[in-house]
Write a protein that holds these residues in place. Sequence first.
Motif, PDB file in Angstrom:
ATOM      1  N   PHE A  86      -4.513 104.811 106.038  1.00 15.35           N
ATOM      2  CA  PHE A  86      -4.002 103.533 105.528  1.00 15.35           C
ATOM      3  C   PHE A  86      -4.936 102.448 106.023  1.00 15.35           C
ATOM      4  O   PHE A  86      -5.186 102.360 107.219  1.00 15.35           O
ATOM      5  CB  PHE A  86      -2.587 103.275 106.069  1.00 15.35           C
ATOM      6  CG  PHE A  86      -1.832 102.215 105.313  1.00 15.35           C
ATOM      7  CD1 PHE A  86      -0.784 102.552 104.485  1.00 15.35           C
ATOM      8  CD2 PHE A  86      -2.176 100.878 105.421  1.00 15.35           C
ATOM      9  CE1 PHE A  86      -0.079 101.572 103.784  1.00 15.35           C
ATOM     10  CE2 PHE A  86      -1.490  99.891 104.733  1.00 15.35           C
ATOM     11  CZ  PHE A  86      -0.440 100.244 103.912  1.00 15.35           C
ATOM     12  N   ASP A  87      -5.493 101.659 105.157  1.00 15.64           N
ATOM     13  CA  ASP A  87      -6.347 100.488 105.436  1.00 15.64           C
ATOM     14  C   ASP A  87      -7.593 100.475 104.566  1.00 15.64           C
ATOM     15  O   ASP A  87      -8.139  99.428 104.318  1.00 15.64           O
ATOM     16  CB  ASP A  87      -6.790 100.350 106.898  1.00 15.64           C
ATOM     17  CG  ASP A  87      -5.664  99.944 107.829  1.00 15.64           C
ATOM     18  OD1 ASP A  87      -4.773  99.184 107.376  1.00 15.64           O
ATOM     19  OD2 ASP A  87      -5.673 100.385 108.983  1.00 15.64           O
ATOM     20  N   ASN A  88      -8.083 101.634 104.155  1.00 15.53           N
ATOM     21  CA  ASN A  88      -9.311 101.740 103.366  1.00 15.53           C
ATOM     22  C   ASN A  88     -10.490 101.070 104.070  1.00 15.53           C
ATOM     23  O   ASN A  88     -11.163 100.207 103.506  1.00 15.53           O
ATOM     24  CB  ASN A  88      -9.122 101.182 101.952  1.00 15.53           C
ATOM     25  CG  ASN A  88     -10.236 101.605 101.006  1.00 15.53           C
ATOM     26  OD1 ASN A  88     -10.920 102.601 101.248  1.00 15.53           O
ATOM     27  ND2 ASN A  88     -10.429 100.863  99.945  1.00 15.53           N
ATOM     28  N   LEU A  89     -10.727 101.493 105.305  1.00 14.43           N
ATOM     29  CA  LEU A  89     -11.899 100.992 106.017  1.00 14.43           C
ATOM     30  C   LEU A  89     -13.142 101.381 105.234  1.00 14.43           C
ATOM     31  O   LEU A  89     -13.190 102.444 104.618  1.00 14.43           O
ATOM     32  CB  LEU A  89     -11.945 101.565 107.438  1.00 14.43           C
ATOM     33  CG  LEU A  89     -10.773 101.181 108.338  1.00 14.43           C
ATOM     34  CD1 LEU A  89     -10.908 101.866 109.695  1.00 14.43           C
ATOM     35  CD2 LEU A  89     -10.659  99.672 108.504  1.00 14.43           C
ATOM     36  N   ARG A  90     -14.152 100.522 105.245  1.00 12.28           N
ATOM     37  CA  ARG A  90     -15.326 100.690 104.371  1.00 12.28           C
ATOM     38  C   ARG A  90     -16.012 102.046 104.464  1.00 12.28           C
ATOM     39  O   ARG A  90     -16.406 102.610 103.470  1.00 12.28           O
ATOM     40  CB  ARG A  90     -16.354  99.606 104.666  1.00 12.28           C
ATOM     41  CG  ARG A  90     -15.935  98.263 104.181  1.00 12.28           C
ATOM     42  CD  ARG A  90     -17.000  97.257 104.444  1.00 12.28           C
ATOM     43  NE  ARG A  90     -16.370  95.938 104.460  1.00 12.28           N
ATOM     44  CZ  ARG A  90     -17.034  94.838 104.593  1.00 12.28           C
ATOM     45  NH1 ARG A  90     -18.330  94.853 104.748  1.00 12.28           N
ATOM     46  NH2 ARG A  90     -16.396  93.696 104.600  1.00 12.28           N
ATOM     47  N   PHE A  91     -16.153 102.582 105.664  1.00  9.84           N
ATOM     48  CA  PHE A  91     -16.930 103.813 105.840  1.00  9.84           C
ATOM     49  C   PHE A  91     -16.157 105.074 105.468  1.00  9.84           C
ATOM     50  O   PHE A  91     -16.757 106.150 105.361  1.00  9.84           O
ATOM     51  CB  PHE A  91     -17.421 103.932 107.282  1.00  9.84           C
ATOM     52  CG  PHE A  91     -16.311 103.998 108.284  1.00  9.84           C
ATOM     53  CD1 PHE A  91     -15.723 105.207 108.617  1.00  9.84           C
ATOM     54  CD2 PHE A  91     -15.832 102.839 108.880  1.00  9.84           C
ATOM     55  CE1 PHE A  91     -14.684 105.274 109.522  1.00  9.84           C
ATOM     56  CE2 PHE A  91     -14.802 102.887 109.795  1.00  9.84           C
ATOM     57  CZ  PHE A  91     -14.225 104.113 110.112  1.00  9.84           C
ATOM     58  N   THR A  92     -14.849 104.986 105.236  1.00 13.96           N
ATOM     59  CA  THR A  92     -14.058 106.206 105.021  1.00 13.96           C
ATOM     60  C   THR A  92     -14.448 106.957 103.755  1.00 13.96           C
ATOM     61  O   THR A  92     -14.231 108.161 103.669  1.00 13.96           O
ATOM     62  CB  THR A  92     -12.542 105.899 105.001  1.00 13.96           C
ATOM     63  OG1 THR A  92     -12.281 104.908 104.001  1.00 13.96           O
ATOM     64  CG2 THR A  92     -12.073 105.405 106.355  1.00 13.96           C
TER      65      THR A  92
END
Length: 156
Positions: A86-92
């Motif tokens: 949950f958050d959709n961090l850029r590097f994921t």
Amino acid sequence: GDLPHPREREYLRMLEQQIGQVPPRFILPYEALDDSVCRATLEQLLAVEPRPTALFAGNDRVALVLLKHLSAMGVNVPHEMSVVGFDNLRFTEHLPVPLTTVDQPKQEMGRRAVELLLERIELVGEGEPRSEVFHPHLVIRDSCAIAPRLNVLVPQ
């Protein structure tokens, strides 16, 4: 103890609508995801029958810890275990197994927070406090798969 995060409360509410009472073993305390105890907690969870087929992390950082330990334990993501953050961090999206995650409209949330703050300053604290709801969306990537067929008796 601390009250559950609103995200956790809503997750539990939705899960209870689908399956009824949620067994306590379905929810891992945040502290259990600390590196010092995460692997032991996952081993206990994976020893339960029927074995879970998916893990939903409260944020992408926790999902990364889960992915690391599942890999070290030889658990194949997504074929044996799906993982969602949950958050959709850029590097994921660039991980060896790109992470399925829930994305929040972060820019819109930030813009709206500033607007409300400026409005509050102009009104010198007048008016009722209010909250606004923003709708996240699921970003499907490679860390999820359809669960393998379970040994379930199907009525003929």
